[in-house]
Write a protein that holds these residues in place. Sequence first.
Motif, PDB file in Angstrom:
ATOM      1  N   ILE A 219      42.063  26.814  55.775  1.00  0.00           N
ATOM      2  CA  ILE A 219      42.883  25.824  56.215  1.00  0.00           C
ATOM      3  C   ILE A 219      42.102  24.345  55.891  1.00  0.00           C
ATOM      4  O   ILE A 219      42.752  23.575  55.181  1.00  0.00           O
ATOM      5  CB  ILE A 219      43.250  25.574  57.806  1.00  0.00           C
ATOM      6  N   ALA A 220      40.742  24.366  55.739  1.00  0.00           N
ATOM      7  CA  ALA A 220      40.156  23.273  55.134  1.00  0.00           C
ATOM      8  C   ALA A 220      40.236  23.393  53.602  1.00  0.00           C
ATOM      9  O   ALA A 220      40.420  21.931  53.132  1.00  0.00           O
ATOM     10  CB  ALA A 220      38.682  23.097  55.570  1.00  0.00           C
ATOM     11  N   VAL A 221      40.139  24.278  53.061  1.00  0.00           N
ATOM     12  CA  VAL A 221      40.444  24.424  51.628  1.00  0.00           C
ATOM     13  C   VAL A 221      41.657  23.976  51.180  1.00  0.00           C
ATOM     14  O   VAL A 221      41.968  23.318  50.437  1.00  0.00           O
ATOM     15  CB  VAL A 221      39.878  25.926  50.997  1.00  0.00           C
ATOM     16  N   ILE A 222      42.702  24.276  51.951  1.00  0.00           N
ATOM     17  CA  ILE A 222      43.973  24.172  51.717  1.00  0.00           C
ATOM     18  C   ILE A 222      44.312  22.525  51.689  1.00  0.00           C
ATOM     19  O   ILE A 222      45.080  21.998  50.741  1.00  0.00           O
ATOM     20  CB  ILE A 222      45.143  25.009  52.340  1.00  0.00           C
ATOM     21  N   SER A 223      43.831  21.980  52.692  1.00  0.00           N
ATOM     22  CA  SER A 223      43.740  20.706  53.181  1.00  0.00           C
ATOM     23  C   SER A 223      43.253  20.006  51.927  1.00  0.00           C
ATOM     24  O   SER A 223      43.626  18.836  51.273  1.00  0.00           O
ATOM     25  CB  SER A 223      43.272  20.393  54.392  1.00  0.00           C
ATOM     26  N   SER A 224      41.949  20.321  51.351  1.00  0.00           N
ATOM     27  CA  SER A 224      41.107  19.746  50.352  1.00  0.00           C
ATOM     28  C   SER A 224      42.165  19.413  49.189  1.00  0.00           C
ATOM     29  O   SER A 224      41.986  18.563  48.424  1.00  0.00           O
ATOM     30  CB  SER A 224      39.890  20.284  50.072  1.00  0.00           C
ATOM     31  N   ILE A 225      42.772  20.788  48.711  1.00  0.00           N
ATOM     32  CA  ILE A 225      43.425  20.943  47.568  1.00  0.00           C
ATOM     33  C   ILE A 225      44.677  20.061  47.650  1.00  0.00           C
ATOM     34  O   ILE A 225      45.221  19.268  46.853  1.00  0.00           O
ATOM     35  CB  ILE A 225      43.852  22.366  47.259  1.00  0.00           C
ATOM     36  N   GLY A 226      45.108  20.066  48.792  1.00  0.00           N
ATOM     37  CA  GLY A 226      46.448  19.068  49.138  1.00  0.00           C
ATOM     38  C   GLY A 226      46.321  17.532  49.037  1.00  0.00           C
ATOM     39  O   GLY A 226      46.950  16.848  48.389  1.00  0.00           O
ATOM     40  N   ILE A 227      45.203  17.277  49.324  1.00  0.00           N
ATOM     41  CA  ILE A 227      44.756  15.753  49.127  1.00  0.00           C
ATOM     42  C   ILE A 227      44.516  15.306  47.769  1.00  0.00           C
ATOM     43  O   ILE A 227      44.843  14.334  47.347  1.00  0.00           O
ATOM     44  CB  ILE A 227      43.281  15.426  49.725  1.00  0.00           C
ATOM     45  N   LEU A 228      43.977  16.402  46.871  1.00  0.00           N
ATOM     46  CA  LEU A 228      44.094  16.165  45.586  1.00  0.00           C
ATOM     47  C   LEU A 228      45.390  15.826  44.945  1.00  0.00           C
ATOM     48  O   LEU A 228      45.621  15.376  44.034  1.00  0.00           O
ATOM     49  CB  LEU A 228      43.538  17.266  44.986  1.00  0.00           C
ATOM     50  N   GLY A 229      46.313  16.497  45.590  1.00  0.00           N
ATOM     51  CA  GLY A 229      47.940  16.205  45.043  1.00  0.00           C
ATOM     52  C   GLY A 229      48.074  14.764  45.233  1.00  0.00           C
ATOM     53  O   GLY A 229      48.886  14.134  44.471  1.00  0.00           O
ATOM     54  N   GLY A 230      47.517  13.843  46.141  1.00  0.00           N
ATOM     55  CA  GLY A 230      47.831  12.393  46.413  1.00  0.00           C
ATOM     56  C   GLY A 230      47.132  11.697  45.290  1.00  0.00           C
ATOM     57  O   GLY A 230      47.782  10.571  45.117  1.00  0.00           O
ATOM     58  N   PHE A 231      46.273  12.201  44.402  1.00  0.00           N
ATOM     59  CA  PHE A 231      45.990  11.455  43.351  1.00  0.00           C
ATOM     60  C   PHE A 231      46.622  12.061  42.094  1.00  0.00           C
ATOM     61  O   PHE A 231      46.989  11.410  41.203  1.00  0.00           O
ATOM     62  CB  PHE A 231      44.397  11.885  43.072  1.00  0.00           C
ATOM     63  N   VAL A 232      46.746  13.413  41.756  1.00  0.00           N
ATOM     64  CA  VAL A 232      47.534  14.029  40.822  1.00  0.00           C
ATOM     65  C   VAL A 232      48.570  13.758  40.640  1.00  0.00           C
ATOM     66  O   VAL A 232      48.931  13.230  39.305  1.00  0.00           O
ATOM     67  CB  VAL A 232      46.938  15.497  40.829  1.00  0.00           C
ATOM     68  N   SER A 233      49.577  13.700  41.754  1.00  0.00           N
ATOM     69  CA  SER A 233      51.095  13.400  41.473  1.00  0.00           C
ATOM     70  C   SER A 233      51.311  12.131  40.966  1.00  0.00           C
ATOM     71  O   SER A 233      52.073  11.935  39.878  1.00  0.00           O
ATOM     72  CB  SER A 233      51.605  13.595  43.059  1.00  0.00           C
ATOM     73  N   PRO A 234      50.707  10.718  41.560  1.00  0.00           N
ATOM     74  CA  PRO A 234      51.027   9.738  40.855  1.00  0.00           C
ATOM     75  C   PRO A 234      50.559   9.617  39.417  1.00  0.00           C
ATOM     76  O   PRO A 234      51.222   8.842  38.489  1.00  0.00           O
ATOM     77  CB  PRO A 234      50.438   8.495  41.919  1.00  0.00           C
ATOM     78  N   THR A 235      49.307  10.090  39.453  1.00  0.00           N
ATOM     79  CA  THR A 235      48.878   9.846  37.897  1.00  0.00           C
ATOM     80  C   THR A 235      49.700  10.807  37.089  1.00  0.00           C
ATOM     81  O   THR A 235      49.897  10.131  35.921  1.00  0.00           O
ATOM     82  CB  THR A 235      47.310  10.408  37.901  1.00  0.00           C
ATOM     83  N   LEU A 236      50.305  11.813  37.360  1.00  0.00           N
ATOM     84  CA  LEU A 236      50.780  12.668  36.338  1.00  0.00           C
ATOM     85  C   LEU A 236      52.372  11.986  36.243  1.00  0.00           C
ATOM     86  O   LEU A 236      52.780  11.982  35.110  1.00  0.00           O
ATOM     87  CB  LEU A 236      51.292  13.998  37.034  1.00  0.00           C
ATOM     88  N   ILE A 237      52.799  11.264  37.132  1.00  0.00           N
ATOM     89  CA  ILE A 237      54.178  10.584  37.198  1.00  0.00           C
ATOM     90  C   ILE A 237      54.001   9.549  36.044  1.00  0.00           C
ATOM     91  O   ILE A 237      54.770   9.105  35.233  1.00  0.00           O
ATOM     92  CB  ILE A 237      54.600  10.162  38.341  1.00  0.00           C
ATOM     93  N   GLY A 238      52.878   8.676  36.400  1.00  0.00           N
ATOM     94  CA  GLY A 238      52.493   7.615  35.506  1.00  0.00           C
ATOM     95  C   GLY A 238      52.443   8.046  34.060  1.00  0.00           C
ATOM     96  O   GLY A 238      52.628   7.321  32.997  1.00  0.00           O
ATOM     97  N   TRP A 239      51.544   8.977  33.918  1.00  0.00           N
ATOM     98  CA  TRP A 239      51.187   9.222  32.502  1.00  0.00           C
ATOM     99  C   TRP A 239      52.584   9.584  31.870  1.00  0.00           C
ATOM    100  O   TRP A 239      52.862   9.666  30.752  1.00  0.00           O
ATOM    101  CB  TRP A 239      50.159  10.533  32.512  1.00  0.00           C
ATOM    102  N   MET A 240      53.430  10.779  32.540  1.00  0.00           N
ATOM    103  CA  MET A 240      54.654  11.062  31.985  1.00  0.00           C
ATOM    104  C   MET A 240      55.594   9.837  31.692  1.00  0.00           C
ATOM    105  O   MET A 240      56.228   9.704  30.729  1.00  0.00           O
ATOM    106  CB  MET A 240      55.475  11.927  32.839  1.00  0.00           C
ATOM    107  N   LYS A 241      55.583   8.903  32.577  1.00  0.00           N
ATOM    108  CA  LYS A 241      56.194   7.458  32.268  1.00  0.00           C
ATOM    109  C   LYS A 241      55.769   6.934  31.142  1.00  0.00           C
ATOM    110  O   LYS A 241      56.647   6.326  30.119  1.00  0.00           O
ATOM    111  CB  LYS A 241      56.371   6.732  33.498  1.00  0.00           C
ATOM    112  N   THR A 242      54.569   6.705  31.105  1.00  0.00           N
ATOM    113  CA  THR A 242      53.916   6.309  29.773  1.00  0.00           C
ATOM    114  C   THR A 242      54.264   7.067  28.379  1.00  0.00           C
ATOM    115  O   THR A 242      54.631   6.434  27.363  1.00  0.00           O
ATOM    116  CB  THR A 242      52.519   6.062  29.821  1.00  0.00           C
ATOM    117  N   ALA A 243      54.134   8.423  28.408  1.00  0.00           N
ATOM    118  CA  ALA A 243      54.404   9.113  27.202  1.00  0.00           C
ATOM    119  C   ALA A 243      55.867   9.204  26.942  1.00  0.00           C
ATOM    120  O   ALA A 243      56.380   9.293  25.857  1.00  0.00           O
ATOM    121  CB  ALA A 243      54.171  10.466  27.905  1.00  0.00           C
ATOM    122  N   THR A 244      56.885   9.088  27.974  1.00  0.00           N
ATOM    123  CA  THR A 244      58.258   9.259  27.643  1.00  0.00           C
ATOM    124  C   THR A 244      59.197   7.947  27.700  1.00  0.00           C
ATOM    125  O   THR A 244      60.119   8.248  27.316  1.00  0.00           O
ATOM    126  CB  THR A 244      58.982  10.330  28.597  1.00  0.00           C
TER     127      THR A 244
END
Length: 141
Positions: free
Chosen positions: A74-99
């Motif tokens: 559960i700790a590993v799953i939570s840690s990976i999930g917390i990374l989503g809080g960084f990756v998701s906005p970064t991915l959306i921002g990068w895609m907005k810049t690219a497209t």
Amino acid sequence: MVSRSSDYFKERRWHVASTLIVGSLALYATTFTSGVFMPSMVLLCIASFFIFACALFWSIPPTYLSSEAAATGIAVISSIGILGGFVSPTLIGWMKTATGSMNGGLLASTVLVCVGGVTLLLAVPEEALRVGEDPPTRLVD
């Protein structure tokens, strides 16, 4: 309602995966209804299925992890999930810049969530989640 159905059928994988996939597709479908109030609201209500997936997801790890491994898992799953809080906005921002549009970022997020739902179906063994007694004779008390 989805949680009750999941308990009734003693099945978690399909309930979580289907709510993830339906919710993400409905959220992406809102990009096609921009400026039209009612269809957008209906799709956003369907997109709220993400909430059901979150609630049901956390019932899966304890059913197939041993009691010793559950805390670590559960700790590993939570840690990976917390990374989503960084990756998701970064991915959306990068895609907005690219497209030049938010639709690309939303599409990328939708694809990732759908891949997660399919991965859940493929990676978690079906028999590991079928625990408990026979289903009750009626669904509503």
